[in-house]
Scaffold this active site. Structure first.
Site, short mmCIF file in Angstrom:
data_model
loop_
_atom_site.label_atom_id
_atom_site.label_comp_id
_atom_site.label_asym_id
_atom_site.label_seq_id
_atom_site.Cartn_x
_atom_site.Cartn_y
_atom_site.Cartn_z
N ASN A 192 17.18 -76.73 39.73
CA ASN A 192 16.36 -77.75 40.39
C ASN A 192 17.16 -79.01 40.67
O ASN A 192 17.03 -79.61 41.75
CB ASN A 192 15.15 -78.09 39.52
CG ASN A 192 14.02 -77.09 39.67
OD1 ASN A 192 13.88 -76.46 40.72
ND2 ASN A 192 13.22 -76.95 38.64
N ASP A 201 11.76 -73.21 43.65
CA ASP A 201 10.54 -72.43 43.90
C ASP A 201 10.89 -71.08 44.53
O ASP A 201 10.27 -70.05 44.21
CB ASP A 201 9.59 -73.20 44.81
CG ASP A 201 8.89 -74.35 44.09
OD1 ASP A 201 8.99 -74.42 42.85
OD2 ASP A 201 8.24 -75.17 44.77
N GLU A 227 9.55 -71.94 34.24
CA GLU A 227 10.44 -70.80 34.53
C GLU A 227 10.26 -69.67 33.52
O GLU A 227 11.10 -68.77 33.43
CB GLU A 227 11.89 -71.26 34.54
CG GLU A 227 12.44 -71.69 33.20
CD GLU A 227 12.16 -73.15 32.86
OE1 GLU A 227 12.90 -73.69 32.02
OE2 GLU A 227 11.21 -73.74 33.43
#
Length: 312
Positions: A192, A201, A227
């Site tokens: 991220n 995503d 996650e």
């Protein structure tokens, strides 16, 4: 005698029928049921004009074989009333599901009740029908929203909790093997931070697709949060669950995700003990996952019950 129309009708402006109503008559000495009158919505639902329907056999459901069975059921329910005027007819009803020509489903709710009193060996009935397709689709959509993770399309955490509780209860009753797998994407925060949340995503969505491809129909797969993912494997021993987890681990490692360097995941695997509480089994699988990460990630751990699995 009037026969079934090829397909249900709509109003000229495309409006679906509301409450279709047909007034029916049953003669005590006759096995048939015929229509005395119909409203406009009945004509919209099944096609044809009022004049064509008068004296005809009603369409209760679209399938002719099912229609005949319902008429037989109706006569059986009316027999006490035909023989005893003081008897009470509670009515019959149901929900029919049909396929439209485009493959979509169509739901028609129907009910037949008595109208007034018996007169000269004849019983007057009211058939009401309503197309509830839109209502059923809205309810199904609400159920999907309540049970599905919107990003990945997997079962969400609350629904997984319900499935897990059901499977643990079944395992307690029948003493069948049941295993639980918890997996976590390694260094997902770095993904991220380096590529942005949109790419993160995409990784989660691709991983969900991979899980679906590699699991059996009986297995339940959920996004647990962030996650983390959960896999519930009924009829699966610890050794079998470890092999399943290793298969998924290898598939993840060798899949091209939209980032450089690929993606790996760590796995905790446990088999549910006899009469074990859900709280305890969840604690054990979380500990097994923690151990997999502590020992280097990209591996499958059973919390020490079996040797950790780590392959290329």
């Amino acid at each position: 005698m009037y026969q079934h129309y090829a397909r249900p009708g709509q109003d000229a402006d495309g409006e679906e029928p509301g409450h279709a109503v047909a007034i029916l008559s049953v003669q005590g000495s006759s096995p048939g049921v015929h229509i005395v009158d119909v409203n406009t919505d009945y004509q919209r639902l099944w096609g044809g004009s009022r004049e064509e329907w008068l004296g005809a056999a009603p369409i209760i459901v679209q399938q002719e074989a099912a229609n005949r069975q319902i008429v037989d059921q109706l006569h059986d329910a009316l027999n006490p009333l035909l023989n005893d005027a003081e008897s009470f007819f509670e009515g019959i009803g149901g929900l029919e599901v049909n396929r439209r020509h485009d493959g979509s489903r169509r739901y028609v709710e129907w009910r037949i009740t008595a109208m007034g009193v018996r007169h000269n060996d004849a019983i007057t009935l009211v058939l009401t029908q309503r197309d509830v397709t839109e209502q059923m689709e809205k309810e199904a959509q609400l159920e999907r929203l309540a049970t599905t993770d919107m990003l990945t399309g997997l079962v969400n955490r609350s629904q997984f909790d319900a499935v897990l509780k059901s499977e643990v209860n079944r395992q307690c009753r029948y003493a069948r093997p049941l295993s639980l797998i918890m997996l976590d994407i390694d260094f997902f925060k770095n993904i991220n931070d380096s590529y942005g949340h949109d790419i993160g995503d995409q990784v989660l969505v691709e991983l969900a697709h991979l899980l679906k491809r590699n699991l059996r129909k009986a297995d339940c797969c959920a996004r647990w949060g962030g996650e983390e993912f959960m896999l519930l494997a009924p009829e699966t021993s610890l050794e079998q669950a470890v092999r399943l987890a290793e298969k998924v681990r290898a598939a993840i490692k060798h899949t091209d995700f939209p980032i450089q360097g690929g993606v790996t995941a760590s796995f905790g695997v446990v088999e549910v003990y006899s009469q074990e509480s859900i709280k305890n089994v969840m604690k054990r699988v979380d500990n097994a996952l923690y151990l997999a990460k502590e020992e280097g990630r990209d591996q499958v751990s059973t919390g020490g019950l079996l040797p950790a699995v780590k392959q290329a």
